[in-house]
Design a protein around this motif. Structure first.
Motif, short mmCIF file in Angstrom:
data_model
loop_
_atom_site.label_atom_id
_atom_site.label_comp_id
_atom_site.label_asym_id
_atom_site.label_seq_id
_atom_site.Cartn_x
_atom_site.Cartn_y
_atom_site.Cartn_z
N ASP A 40 0.81 -1.21 0.00
CA ASP A 40 0.00 0.00 0.00
C ASP A 40 0.85 1.27 0.00
O ASP A 40 0.39 2.33 -0.39
CB ASP A 40 -0.94 0.02 1.21
N VAL A 41 2.08 1.17 0.46
CA VAL A 41 2.96 2.34 0.55
C VAL A 41 3.59 2.64 -0.81
O VAL A 41 3.54 3.78 -1.29
CB VAL A 41 4.06 2.12 1.62
N LEU A 42 4.19 1.64 -1.46
CA LEU A 42 4.82 1.83 -2.76
C LEU A 42 3.78 1.65 -3.86
O LEU A 42 3.14 0.60 -3.94
CB LEU A 42 5.95 0.83 -2.98
N ILE A 43 3.59 2.66 -4.69
CA ILE A 43 2.60 2.58 -5.76
C ILE A 43 3.22 1.97 -7.01
O ILE A 43 2.74 0.96 -7.53
CB ILE A 43 2.00 3.97 -6.07
N LYS A 44 4.31 2.57 -7.50
CA LYS A 44 5.00 2.02 -8.67
C LYS A 44 6.38 2.67 -8.77
O LYS A 44 6.61 3.75 -8.23
CB LYS A 44 4.21 2.25 -9.96
N PRO A 45 7.32 2.01 -9.47
CA PRO A 45 8.63 2.63 -9.67
C PRO A 45 8.52 3.78 -10.66
O PRO A 45 7.67 3.79 -11.54
CB PRO A 45 9.48 1.50 -10.23
N MET A 46 9.37 4.75 -10.48
CA MET A 46 9.38 5.92 -11.35
C MET A 46 10.43 5.70 -12.43
O MET A 46 11.62 5.58 -12.13
CB MET A 46 9.70 7.17 -10.52
N ILE A 47 9.99 5.65 -13.68
CA ILE A 47 10.89 5.39 -14.81
C ILE A 47 11.03 6.68 -15.60
O ILE A 47 10.09 7.14 -16.23
CB ILE A 47 10.34 4.28 -15.72
N SER A 48 12.21 7.29 -15.55
CA SER A 48 12.49 8.50 -16.31
C SER A 48 13.99 8.53 -16.62
O SER A 48 14.76 7.72 -16.09
CB SER A 48 12.08 9.75 -15.55
#
Length: 96
Positions: free
Chosen positions: A6-14
């Motif tokens: 519930d804390v981590l939504i998704k990894p940030m890819i940039s």
């Protein structure tokens, strides 16, 4: 403590987050109510790594218009997690 999923939504890819991987830093979109302690616990539990530092920042939603109608993009919270040297998160490894 809340469930790590519930804390981590998704990894940030940039492009910038891929550059930070060379410094052993990984970026995630996290729940807006999560604090640094919960983010550290979630990353250590889900990926079995040792977290040294957590940096968070709140991003306010931008105003967007479609003709005469206007609204806001949702506000988000992002976290940059620094890992112990030698630790890696396998989810990010095939992206570089």
């Amino acid at each position: 403590m809340r469930d790590p999923h519930d804390v981590l939504i998704k990894p940030m890819i940039s492009e910038k987050s891929m550059g930070l991987m060379a410094e052993n830093k990984y970026s995630f979109f996290v729940d807006r109510n999560a604090n640094k302690i919960e983010v550290k616990y979630a990353v250590e539990t889900l990926f079995r790594v040792t977290v040294l530092n957590v940096t968070t920042r709140n991003i306010k939603g931008k105003l967007r218009r479609m003709g005469r109608y206007q609204g806001f993009r949702p506000s988000t919270k992002r976290a940059i997690v620094t890992l112990k040297p030698g630790d890696k998160i396998e989810v990010f490894e095939g992206l570089t």
